[in-house]
Write a protein that holds these residues in place. Structure first.
Motif, PDB file in Angstrom:
ATOM      1  N   VAL B  37       0.853  -1.192   0.000  1.00 28.88           N
ATOM      2  CA  VAL B  37       0.000   0.000   0.000  1.00 28.88           C
ATOM      3  C   VAL B  37       0.889   1.242   0.000  1.00 28.88           C
ATOM      4  O   VAL B  37       1.715   1.420   0.908  1.00 28.88           O
ATOM      5  CB  VAL B  37      -0.927   0.007   1.237  1.00 28.88           C
ATOM      6  CG1 VAL B  37      -1.840   1.225   1.226  1.00 28.88           C
ATOM      7  CG2 VAL B  37      -1.757  -1.267   1.285  1.00 28.88           C
ATOM      8  N   GLN B  40      -1.360   7.813   0.252  1.00 25.86           N
ATOM      9  CA  GLN B  40      -2.621   8.143  -0.423  1.00 25.86           C
ATOM     10  C   GLN B  40      -2.346   8.890  -1.740  1.00 25.86           C
ATOM     11  O   GLN B  40      -1.534   9.803  -1.777  1.00 25.86           O
ATOM     12  CB  GLN B  40      -3.496   8.998   0.482  1.00 25.86           C
ATOM     13  CG  GLN B  40      -4.930   9.068  -0.018  1.00 25.86           C
ATOM     14  CD  GLN B  40      -5.826   9.831   0.922  1.00 25.86           C
ATOM     15  OE1 GLN B  40      -5.687   9.732   2.130  1.00 25.86           O
ATOM     16  NE2 GLN B  40      -6.740  10.610   0.376  1.00 25.86           N
ATOM     17  N   TYR B  43       0.378   4.570  -6.090  1.00 26.59           N
ATOM     18  CA  TYR B  43       0.428   3.106  -6.120  1.00 26.59           C
ATOM     19  C   TYR B  43       1.885   2.687  -5.959  1.00 26.59           C
ATOM     20  O   TYR B  43       2.768   3.290  -6.586  1.00 26.59           O
ATOM     21  CB  TYR B  43      -0.043   2.565  -7.468  1.00 26.59           C
ATOM     22  CG  TYR B  43      -1.521   2.644  -7.746  1.00 26.59           C
ATOM     23  CD1 TYR B  43      -2.451   2.444  -6.735  1.00 26.59           C
ATOM     24  CD2 TYR B  43      -1.981   2.877  -9.029  1.00 26.59           C
ATOM     25  CE1 TYR B  43      -3.810   2.489  -7.005  1.00 26.59           C
ATOM     26  CE2 TYR B  43      -3.338   2.924  -9.311  1.00 26.59           C
ATOM     27  CZ  TYR B  43      -4.244   2.737  -8.294  1.00 26.59           C
ATOM     28  OH  TYR B  43      -5.575   2.780  -8.578  1.00 26.59           O
ATOM     29  N   GLN B  81      -3.852  -7.821  -3.249  1.00 25.22           N
ATOM     30  CA  GLN B  81      -4.118  -6.613  -4.037  1.00 25.22           C
ATOM     31  C   GLN B  81      -4.666  -7.006  -5.399  1.00 25.22           C
ATOM     32  O   GLN B  81      -4.238  -8.010  -5.969  1.00 25.22           O
ATOM     33  CB  GLN B  81      -2.821  -5.831  -4.265  1.00 25.22           C
ATOM     34  CG  GLN B  81      -2.375  -5.024  -3.064  1.00 25.22           C
ATOM     35  CD  GLN B  81      -1.150  -4.208  -3.412  1.00 25.22           C
ATOM     36  OE1 GLN B  81      -0.095  -4.765  -3.697  1.00 25.22           O
ATOM     37  NE2 GLN B  81      -1.292  -2.901  -3.390  1.00 25.22           N
ATOM     38  N   ASN B  82      -5.592  -6.238  -5.892  1.00 23.92           N
ATOM     39  CA  ASN B  82      -6.119  -6.457  -7.237  1.00 23.92           C
ATOM     40  C   ASN B  82      -6.658  -5.128  -7.765  1.00 23.92           C
ATOM     41  O   ASN B  82      -7.743  -4.707  -7.389  1.00 23.92           O
ATOM     42  CB  ASN B  82      -7.219  -7.519  -7.209  1.00 23.92           C
ATOM     43  CG  ASN B  82      -7.695  -7.880  -8.592  1.00 23.92           C
ATOM     44  OD1 ASN B  82      -7.085  -7.486  -9.596  1.00 23.92           O
ATOM     45  ND2 ASN B  82      -8.783  -8.604  -8.678  1.00 23.92           N
ATOM     46  N   GLN B  83      -5.857  -4.479  -8.573  1.00 22.86           N
ATOM     47  CA  GLN B  83      -6.253  -3.167  -9.079  1.00 22.86           C
ATOM     48  C   GLN B  83      -6.537  -3.226 -10.582  1.00 22.86           C
ATOM     49  O   GLN B  83      -5.697  -3.696 -11.354  1.00 22.86           O
ATOM     50  CB  GLN B  83      -5.151  -2.137  -8.787  1.00 22.86           C
ATOM     51  CG  GLN B  83      -5.453  -0.748  -9.292  1.00 22.86           C
ATOM     52  CD  GLN B  83      -6.766  -0.189  -8.741  1.00 22.86           C
ATOM     53  OE1 GLN B  83      -6.984  -0.188  -7.532  1.00 22.86           O
ATOM     54  NE2 GLN B  83      -7.658   0.240  -9.620  1.00 22.86           N
ATOM     55  N   LEU B  86      -6.561   1.752 -14.822  1.00 25.32           N
ATOM     56  CA  LEU B  86      -7.242   3.034 -14.611  1.00 25.32           C
ATOM     57  C   LEU B  86      -7.840   3.616 -15.883  1.00 25.32           C
ATOM     58  O   LEU B  86      -8.827   4.336 -15.832  1.00 25.32           O
ATOM     59  CB  LEU B  86      -6.268   4.053 -14.013  1.00 25.32           C
ATOM     60  CG  LEU B  86      -5.814   3.809 -12.582  1.00 25.32           C
ATOM     61  CD1 LEU B  86      -4.803   4.867 -12.170  1.00 25.32           C
ATOM     62  CD2 LEU B  86      -6.987   3.818 -11.616  1.00 25.32           C
ATOM     63  N   LYS B 140      -0.638   8.297  -8.982  1.00 24.97           N
ATOM     64  CA  LYS B 140      -1.805   8.020  -9.838  1.00 24.97           C
ATOM     65  C   LYS B 140      -2.846   9.140  -9.793  1.00 24.97           C
ATOM     66  O   LYS B 140      -3.541   9.362 -10.790  1.00 24.97           O
ATOM     67  CB  LYS B 140      -2.433   6.674  -9.483  1.00 24.97           C
ATOM     68  CG  LYS B 140      -2.843   6.482  -8.051  1.00 24.97           C
ATOM     69  CD  LYS B 140      -4.313   6.488  -7.829  1.00 24.97           C
ATOM     70  CE  LYS B 140      -4.611   6.381  -6.361  1.00 24.97           C
ATOM     71  NZ  LYS B 140      -6.015   6.604  -6.046  1.00 24.97           N
ATOM     72  N   ASP B 141      -2.966   9.833  -8.680  1.00 25.69           N
ATOM     73  CA  ASP B 141      -3.957  10.920  -8.613  1.00 25.69           C
ATOM     74  C   ASP B 141      -3.633  12.020  -9.620  1.00 25.69           C
ATOM     75  O   ASP B 141      -4.496  12.496 -10.350  1.00 25.69           O
ATOM     76  CB  ASP B 141      -4.012  11.518  -7.197  1.00 25.69           C
ATOM     77  CG  ASP B 141      -4.949  10.729  -6.287  1.00 25.69           C
ATOM     78  OD1 ASP B 141      -5.451   9.680  -6.746  1.00 25.69           O
ATOM     79  OD2 ASP B 141      -5.159  11.137  -5.131  1.00 25.69           O
TER      80      ASP B 141
END
Lengths: 316, 160
Positions: B37, B40, B43, B81-83, B86, B140-141
């Protein structure tokens, strides 16, 4: 040339200002399973039938982890450009409005506000997409992990439109609130991707609504089996829905002499004049159609949020 | 005549191989998996570049990380984890091919969203190839926000 430009801008301005589909509201609530497991359910008995109602207000006041999780989801959704309707603020505002309305009287006659029992019942915390949140702490010896579920439900079609679920990695040292926060952050992107797919589907195939038609039992004897020019009213309404839905997409799930239930009715996002279309306007068009000859039917239109309308035939 | 046909066939064959490799705009074969993790808005991913050379530039790893996050998604069974990707699947990549070609070019913007985790790079020789892996953090944001601004991915708000 300048004049023409100004006229063109003035003509385009209303399209830009009004040509946007209505934005659905999203609200996060604790799931019933979470409320039940954590003791936030009230037992209610009505004519021998026992029902359990979730106590959102008490849960938000007592359980700081719940408050924090909802706040975190709200923060992440705002970052995605989609602020949420807040459950805590909505409950407070409803309580405040109820107290204020009870005190409001007219200056001349002293009359209180008119409110039907139905309107009273409808004054509750509601949103177009309800996001149910639940988690469970799993402890094996000194290790803790969190099983987390986030489920987005279209409040009026009752369809699950987005979900994220999983169990995070076990930890010896992280505190429970940290594990919950990690679970929220880790699962949010997948949830948003599914929500985006749902909104994309709305744009392509139209908004999905439910439409119910009923008859007032006022002794007039009106029913959906009444015939007009050789066609039953059921067929007339069915034809109208077929002509006015996106690619004729709808399903007539129930049709009796007194009830017609249309589900998965795909209405266009915009009207022919570029203004946004909503459930009320769509159902109102049907109401106007039935008002005209040869049907000459008066009907009452009731809407439930963005997604459901009930048209009751017979009177207002 | 037969020689000419054979020559043409060889030429087409080699062209088709290169086009498959270059399809993802990063120019190399790579693997991506979750690495825990991150802070915030970021990734933490492990990128493994498969190359004939034992050294790969950090910028190349960065491009692969961004490409993986956008079009492949990543998982890690151990870390649960599984993303999902995007920007959607290959269809989305093909739809905005012109933009992504420039974005993933050597002097493109893609590498700017990645910071390497110090001391995480490892090189393993596997047959005739090398597997160069590194753990990187993808912002990523900011990446999503910039791609939304460029109009290549949609935001939740864009329909309303």
């Amino acid at each position: 040339m300048k004049k023409r430009m100004i006229i063109a801008i003035l003509l385009l301005l209303p399209m830009v200002m009004f040509g946007q589909a209505k934005k659905p509201t999203i609200m996060v609530v604790p799931a019933d399973t979470w409320c039940s497991e954590n003791g936030y359910m009230t037992k209610s008995e009505n004519q021998g039938k026992v029902t359990y109602i979730p106590e959102y207000e008490r849960a938000l006041q007592d359980h700081s982890d719940l408050y924090n999780a909802i706040t975190k989801i709200g923060e992440l959704m705002s970052e995605n450009g989609f602020p949420l309707k807040d459950l805590s603020a909505t409950i407070k505002s409803l309580n405040q409005a109820e107290a204020e309305n009870a005190m409001l009287v007219s200056k001349t006659s002293g009359a209180t506000l008119a409110e039907t029992p139905y309107e009273k019942l409808m004054a509750r915390a509601k949103a177009d997409i309800i996001v149910e949140l639940a988690w469970k702490i799993n402890s094996v010896g000194p290790k803790n992990s969190v099983t987390y579920t986030l489920r987005g439900l279209d409040a009026y079609t009752n369809k699950q439109v987005a979900a994220a679920q999983g169990t995070g990695a076990a930890s010896y040292s992280a505190e429970i609130p940290v594990l919950i926060e990690e679970a929220v952050v880790q699962n949010m992107d997948n949830f948003v991707i599914q929500l985006q797919n749902h909104f994309d589907d709305l744009l392509t195939n139209g908004r999905e609504i439910a439409l119910e038609l009923r008859v007032f039992d006022n002794g007039s004897g009106a029913s959906f089996e009444d015939e007009f020019d050789g066609m039953e009213l059921t067929e007339v309404i069915d034809d109208w829905i077929a002509q006015n839905t996106v690619e004729h997409r709808y399903s007539l799930s129930d049709a009796t002499e007194n009830v017609m239930v249309f589900e998965q009715v795909r209405i266009p996002l915009y009207r022919t004049n570029g203004m946004p279309m909503d459930t009320r306007h769509f159902a109102s068009e049907l109401r106007k159609y039935l008002r005209k000859a040869p049907y000459n039917l008066t009907s009452k239109l009731v809407t439930k949020g963005l997604g459901k309308a009930i048209l009751i035939i017979g009177e207002k | 005549m037969v020689k000419h046909v054979l020559l043409l066939m060889t030429l087409f064959f080699s062209l088709s191989i290169f086009s498959v490799k270059g399809e993802n705009y990063t120019g190399v074969d790579y693997e991506i998996e979750g690495a825990g993790v991150g802070a915030q808005g970021t990734y933490l991913v492990k990128v493994t570049v498969i190359s004939k050379k034992s050294k790969v530039q950090n910028a190349q790893i960065a491009r692969c990380a961004v490409h993986g996050v956008l079009f492949r998604g990543f998982a890690n069974k151990e870390l649960r984890q599984n993303q999902k990707p995007l920007a959607g699947g290959p269809a989305s990549e093909a739809q905005h091919a012109d933009f992504y070609k420039e974005f993933f070019a050597e002097n493109g913007m893609s590498k700017n969203y990645v910071s390497a985790v110090n001391g995480s790079q490892k090189v393993i020789k596997s047959g005739k190839e090398y597997k160069i892996s590194a753990i990187v953090s993808v912002n990523k944001d900011q990446l999503v926000s910039d791609l939304k601004a460029a109009g290549v991915i949609k935001g939740l708000n864009s329909a309303f």
